[in-house]
Enzyme design. Structure first.
Site: not given
Ligand SMILES: NC(=O)c1ccc[n+]([C@@H]2O[C@H](COP(=O)([O-])OP(=O)(O)OC[C@H]3O[C@@H](n4cnc5c(N)ncnc54)[C@H](O)[C@@H]3O)[C@@H](O)[C@H]2O)c1
Length: 274
Positions: A59, A85, A181
């Site tokens: 992205v 996301n 972040y």
């Molecule tokens: N897990 C948490 O506690 C949490 C809390 C708040 C926010 N978030 C946010 O939620 C979202 C999803 O997080 P998650 O916990 O499911 O993470 P995760 O690591 O389990 O999954 C993230 C996915 O995004 C993909 N990805 C990474 N960089 C990318 C890029 N440049 N282009 C396309 N795809 C890409 C990865 O390959 C992976 O499949 C993120 O934006 C994260 O910052 C997560």
């Protein structure tokens, strides 16, 4: 009737974790899915399982993002929902960083409780390289911008659409050890509000979700902190990806027709006001 009946939705980073849960919930509610991920195999697996199609793209690469949305326009001719996301924690290439952060946090607590003088420091900002900072901003903030801009080429003439951006409690509260972040997530919340105002005349709604601590691969290296995180969360547990997917279904659906520029924060009470 399913809540997203007939809608076309693109979810970025949907090959794992929260994005995958959103894709599955959207499918269960009748949407057709375009599954994006940086990792082609993950994206393809989820696409197969939800009966949609996948497009592997970074992205943060505006050219790849333009090709992805060009394909959406050709295949569907419309786009109802975009979920920005995709995200990284910054420790993906070196999980030992997360482990060091966890043990420093626990050491600080111990020092505060015993002597009151904290001698352990987190020092992530001092160690962050230009490339690490730029990648963090590129994936979260530029990625959200690039995908939104391309989605608007399809959504704007429709005079309808829902865009959901993934923030975080780190973007509202800030977090020790996650300067890039937190900055990127705070930027996403500002972008959400600006877009909500700009796009309201086209009836395109833009909202954010700011999850609390959710159990995914991203938080797995923080396992030693889990009892602390649960203690800091009034509902007493980390969230599941589905806790976030339910919020996304609501914001994507017509039930949220009067909701724009908002931050919905499923966080177990960790944060009570945004
Ligand atoms: N897990 C948490 O506690 C949490 C809390 C708040 C926010 N978030 C946010 O939620 C979202 C999803 O997080 P998650 O916990 O499911 O993470 P995760 O690591 O389990 O999954 C993230 C996915 O995004 C993909 N990805 C990474 N960089 C990318 C890029 N440049 N282009 C396309 N795809 C890409 C990865 O390959 C992976 O499949 C993120 O934006 C994260 O910052 C997560």
């Amino acid at each position: 009737m399913p809540r997203l009946d007939g809608k076309i939705a693109l979810v970025t980073g949907a090959g794992a974790g929260i994005g995958e849960a959103i894709a599955r919930r959207f499918r269960a509610e009748g949407a057709s899915l375009v599954v994006n991920d940086l990792d082609a195999e993950r994206a393809e697996r989820v696409a197969r399982e939800v009966g949609g199609w996948s497009f592997a793209a970074d992205v943060a690469d505006s050219g790849a993002v333009a090709r992805m949305f060009g394909t959406v326009a050709k295949r569907h001719g419309r786009l109802d929902v975009l979920v920005n996301n995709a995200g990284i924690a910054g420790h993906e290439s070196d999980p030992s960083r997360a482990e060091r952060f966890a043990s420093a946090t626990l050491a600080q607590m111990q020092e505060r409780a015993t002597s009151g003088a904290v001698k352990t420091h987190i020092d992530v900002t001092l160690e962050t390289t230009d490339a690490e900072w730029e990648r963090m901003i590129a994936v979260h903030l530029s990625g959200t911008f690039f995908c939104t801009r391309e989605a608007l080429r399809i959504m704007s003439p429709q005079l309808a659409g829902s865009i959901i951006n993934m923030g975080s409690i780190m973007g509202t509260a800030g977090g020790a050890g996650v300067p890039g972040y937190s900055a990127a997530k705070a930027g996403i919340l500002g972008l959400t509000r600006a877009l909500a105002r700009e796009l309201a005349t086209r009836q395109i709604r833009v909202n954010a979700i700011a999850p609390g601590w959710i159990e995914t691969a991203m938080t797995a290296p923080l396992a030693p902190l889990r009892p602390l995180l649960e203690m800091q969360t009034p509902l007493g547990r980390m969230g599941s990806p589905d806790d976030i997917a339910h919020a996304a279904v609501y914001l994507a659906s017509d039930e949220a027709a009067f909701v724009t520029g908002q931050v919905l924060s499923p966080n177990g009470g960790w944060h009570m006001s945004q």
